[in-house]
Scaffold this motif. Structure first.
Motif, PDB file in Angstrom:
ATOM      1  N   ARG A 124       3.856   6.571   7.971  1.00 12.01           N
ATOM      2  CA  ARG A 124       3.640   7.631   6.992  1.00 12.01           C
ATOM      3  C   ARG A 124       3.928   8.971   7.638  1.00 12.01           C
ATOM      4  O   ARG A 124       3.563   9.214   8.775  1.00 12.01           O
ATOM      5  N   ALA A 161       0.869  -1.188   0.000  1.00 14.05           N
ATOM      6  CA  ALA A 161       0.000   0.000   0.000  1.00 14.05           C
ATOM      7  C   ALA A 161       0.900   1.230   0.000  1.00 14.05           C
ATOM      8  O   ALA A 161       1.539   1.548   0.992  1.00 14.05           O
ATOM      9  N   ILE A 175      -6.893   0.652  -4.403  1.00 11.34           N
ATOM     10  CA  ILE A 175      -7.436   0.165  -3.127  1.00 11.34           C
ATOM     11  C   ILE A 175      -8.179   1.263  -2.369  1.00 11.34           C
ATOM     12  O   ILE A 175      -8.697   1.024  -1.282  1.00 11.34           O
ATOM     13  N   SER A 206      -1.248  -3.691   8.069  1.00  4.83           N
ATOM     14  CA  SER A 206      -0.029  -3.921   8.862  1.00  4.83           C
ATOM     15  C   SER A 206      -0.308  -4.475  10.255  1.00  4.83           C
ATOM     16  O   SER A 206       0.375  -5.381  10.719  1.00  4.83           O
ATOM     17  N   ARG A 232      -2.839  -6.249   2.402  1.00  5.78           N
ATOM     18  CA  ARG A 232      -2.421  -4.935   1.911  1.00  5.78           C
ATOM     19  C   ARG A 232      -1.604  -4.227   3.004  1.00  5.78           C
ATOM     20  O   ARG A 232      -2.146  -3.854   4.035  1.00  5.78           O
ATOM     21  N   GLY A 258       1.159  -1.300   4.270  1.00  5.13           N
ATOM     22  CA  GLY A 258       1.862  -0.033   4.042  1.00  5.13           C
ATOM     23  C   GLY A 258       2.969   0.156   5.079  1.00  5.13           C
ATOM     24  O   GLY A 258       4.150  -0.032   4.815  1.00  5.13           O
ATOM     25  N   MET A 285     -12.977  -7.715  -1.123  1.00  7.51           N
ATOM     26  CA  MET A 285     -12.012  -6.976  -0.312  1.00  7.51           C
ATOM     27  C   MET A 285     -12.766  -6.356   0.857  1.00  7.51           C
ATOM     28  O   MET A 285     -13.936  -6.009   0.715  1.00  7.51           O
TER      29      MET A 285
HETATM   30  C1  LIG Z   1      -3.234   2.444   3.637  1.00  9.06           C
HETATM   31  C2  LIG Z   1      -4.045   1.249   3.353  1.00  9.06           C
HETATM   32  C3  LIG Z   1      -3.619  -0.034   3.737  1.00  9.06           C
HETATM   33  C4  LIG Z   1      -2.341  -0.289   4.505  1.00  9.06           C
HETATM   34  O1  LIG Z   1      -2.351   0.337   5.741  1.00  9.06           O
HETATM   35  P1  LIG Z   1      -1.154   0.116   6.783  1.00  9.06           P
HETATM   36  O2  LIG Z   1      -1.799   0.203   8.102  1.00  9.06           O
HETATM   37  O3  LIG Z   1      -0.180   1.222   6.535  1.00  9.06           O
HETATM   38  O4  LIG Z   1      -0.578  -1.226   6.503  1.00  9.06           O
HETATM   39  C5  LIG Z   1      -4.414  -1.114   3.399  1.00  9.06           C
HETATM   40  N1  LIG Z   1      -5.578  -0.959   2.726  1.00  9.06           N
HETATM   41  C6  LIG Z   1      -6.023   0.246   2.349  1.00  9.06           C
HETATM   42  C7  LIG Z   1      -7.309   0.344   1.629  1.00  9.06           C
HETATM   43  C8  LIG Z   1      -5.274   1.385   2.660  1.00  9.06           C
HETATM   44  O5  LIG Z   1      -5.740   2.585   2.279  1.00  9.06           O
END
Ligand SMILES: *Cc1c(COP(=O)(O)O)cnc(C)c1O
Length: 217
Positions: A216, A22, A66, A192, A207, A209, A148
């Motif tokens: 971030r 992500a 996403i 995460s 997914r 990030g 999803m």
């Molecule tokens: C940002 C995001 C993620 C990942 O989020 P993290 O907590 O940073 O892993 C997953 N899915 C969607 C739809 C997101 O917007």
């Protein structure tokens, strides 16, 4: 750190689980580093941001939408994405189908499920998914490939488990329903802080990030 994070994550999840990185707010350099470490799927939340970033990432990957998609961005979205994970209305699906037709493209999509039944959240309610997918199955330029969900954000993965379970049960139900032009292959859930619970509850696409790129800014 991006490389180390990815190698560790890929080692600890079962091999059938696909990881979507992500990448919202991340630079082309960071995304390139992720791809070079073994990531093949990049998730983005905004059409415009993706357009700019994707042009600068030369490494090969599939790009997944996403984030919530507005109908008026459908045309642009089908030009830059390889999968749309957030289809939650027939109106949006029809706009995507029209845009794909003019490009001669078949777009794989996932149906976003509002598993937490949150009023302000995107996604279709679980009991409305059948009807929506039946409607979409008539659109020849879209191909439903799974579902999803986000679920309510709490920071505690145990609190996410019931929403993952609901979505998994729905996924199995839809698979057995044998809807035409529909293949229930991907169950995209877990972020995460919750991906381990999500995989235990049946996710085969997660997914991530923060745990790939760091917090971030
Ligand atoms: C940002 C995001 C993620 C990942 O989020 P993290 O907590 O940073 O892993 C997953 N899915 C969607 C739809 C997101 O917007």
């Amino acid at each position: 750190m991006i490389r180390e994070n990815i190698l560790r994550i890929l080692q600890e999840i079962p091999p059938y689980v696909s990881v979507v990185a992500a990448a919202k707010t991340r630079t082309p350099q960071e995304i390139t580093e992720a791809i070079e470490a073994g990531i093949t799927l990049i998730g983005e939340n905004y059409v415009q941001e993706t357009e700019g970033v994707r042009a600068l990432v030369k490494a090969k990957a599939s790009w997944h939408m996403i984030g919530h998609l507005q109908t008026n961005k459908a045309k642009k979205a089908v030009q830059i994405f390889d999968m749309i994970q957030t289809v939650d209305s027939l109106r949006l699906a029809e706009a995507l189908d029209r845009a794909c037709k003019s490009l001669g493209k078949i777009m794989p999509i996932l149906i976003e499920i509002n598993s937490g039944r949150e009023a302000q959240k995107a996604g279709v309610l679980p009991e409305e998914a059948h009807t929506l997918i039946h409607g979409i199955s008539a659109l020849s330029s879209l191909k439903v490939m799974g579902v999803m969900t986000m679920g309510p954000l709490s920071g505690n993965p145990e609190e996410s488990r019931p929403y993952f379970r609901t979505t998994r049960a729905l996924f199995e139900e839809l698979r057995c329903a044998g809807i035409p032009n529909t293949e229930m292959r991907y169950l995209s859930m877990g972020m995460s802080d919750s991906y381990k619970a999500a995989v235990e509850e049946g996710a085969n696409m997660i997914r991530l990030g923060t745990c790939i790129f760091g917090p971030r800014g």
